[in-house]
Enzyme design. Sequence first.
Site, PDB file in Angstrom:
ATOM      1  N   HIS A 254      12.642  -4.495  33.552  1.00 34.67           N
ATOM      2  CA  HIS A 254      12.905  -4.044  32.186  1.00 34.67           C
ATOM      3  C   HIS A 254      14.034  -4.828  31.538  1.00 34.67           C
ATOM      4  O   HIS A 254      14.058  -5.009  30.311  1.00 34.67           O
ATOM      5  CB  HIS A 254      13.192  -2.543  32.166  1.00 34.67           C
ATOM      6  CG  HIS A 254      11.964  -1.718  32.351  1.00 34.67           C
ATOM      7  ND1 HIS A 254      11.988  -0.382  32.657  1.00 34.67           N
ATOM      8  CD2 HIS A 254      10.637  -2.048  32.266  1.00 34.67           C
ATOM      9  CE1 HIS A 254      10.749   0.086  32.766  1.00 34.67           C
ATOM     10  NE2 HIS A 254       9.925  -0.918  32.525  1.00 34.67           N
ATOM     11  N   HIS A 389      -0.057  -7.111  31.491  1.00 36.95           N
ATOM     12  CA  HIS A 389       1.088  -7.986  31.740  1.00 36.95           C
ATOM     13  C   HIS A 389       0.643  -9.413  32.041  1.00 36.95           C
ATOM     14  O   HIS A 389       1.239 -10.383  31.536  1.00 36.95           O
ATOM     15  CB  HIS A 389       1.931  -7.440  32.893  1.00 36.95           C
ATOM     16  CG  HIS A 389       2.768  -6.264  32.532  1.00 36.95           C
ATOM     17  ND1 HIS A 389       3.908  -6.367  31.754  1.00 36.95           N
ATOM     18  CD2 HIS A 389       2.639  -4.955  32.834  1.00 36.95           C
ATOM     19  CE1 HIS A 389       4.441  -5.172  31.604  1.00 36.95           C
ATOM     20  NE2 HIS A 389       3.702  -4.293  32.234  1.00 36.95           N
TER      21      HIS A 389
END
Length: 417
Positions: A254, A389
């Site tokens: 993150h 992703h």
Amino acid sequence: MRAWTDLPSHRRWLEGHSRDLLAFGRRSGAPDGGASWLTDDGYPWPERGVHTWITARTVHVYGLGAMLGIPGCRGVAEQALAGLLPGGPLHDAEFGGWFAEVSASGEAGGTGADKAAYAHAFVVLAAATGACAGLDGARALLDEAGSVLLERFWDEEVGLLVDTWNRDFSVRDPYRGLNATMHGVEAMLSAADVTGDPDWLRRAVRICSAVVGFAEANRWRFPEHYDATWSPRLDLNADRPDDPFKPFGATVGHGLEWSRLLLHLEASCAARGVPVEVDVVGAARHLYARAVEDGWSVDGAPGFVYTTDWDGTPVVRTRMHWVVAEAIGAAAALHERTGETAYATDYARWWDYAATYLVDHEQGSWHHELAPDNSPSARVWPGKPDLYHAVQATLIPRLPLTPAMATAVSEGLLREV
């Protein structure tokens, strides 16, 4: 030596890998609408139900594929989108918003009827991409999903998103989290481009300003979890540190993902004349550097660990595929913004790792999880749930920092191979 992102041969490889990934997921569409969780060999896994976040991400990536002119993508995007539209199994006609999932037995809400900001942010993203791709119903879905996000999840007073409600939006969970908030920023950037409404950008600026403050106060390892007053809960889930959505400690991936989003925000705001007072470029650099220092090859083997404690010591050493995908995107974005060679060098290193360990050259797609010795694992993420992703990692290096991905692809801004 030229940066890989400048090489037509590398861009051709990225284009080919995009096509391979999308071919792997061609069976994603669920019979009643929505998208299936996929097995290791790319077949639907009906026992795992149909999830809103996977469905929305499937609309997004196959909507992009349709705009790229890849045959077969439009049908997958349409089938997934049908699960989100009014009348679809994931849409709650009674109370509004979207269920988290439909279980294998067909129960709406799956194991619970909670309404989560994480899933709703992805619905906004899916609708924006679908609108760019001209999918029937997507533009109206964007209006609806945007309204739900603002009315139910946006906290105007603090400029952040609340996380979870019960089904009828009568009880709000006191938990606050940055995972849903982060994907809210991604959705807002895309919605701003599709709708032309700069208020989406202003909200994203408020979120990012707060998050930069959280990160800076914690040596750029920002807390993921908070209470209702946005006070950090640093010990949350210490007893189950590898939780797939709420892990204990600092989440390395993150830091990388926020780093990239801050650069997209800066570029988007500059293009529309929306002021940004926080030093987002400096913050992006710090977040990236901290994530790489804490996470990359720190336990005797290549790869990024999943999480660390608040001093940077690895906690969960499992390697998640999405972390490397975000490292690729962040390095590409930082190189695009700064022109600095170090980021281009990192970019090549991350792709080398992905090609060596994560790309499944036999069955397709990427292994979603590796053990600390880089062998395939399925402790946290069994199968290969979706392509979001990995597909984005093949597109971000070929796109400008603004507009957002769907608008950029629809406008033909993908760098030629």
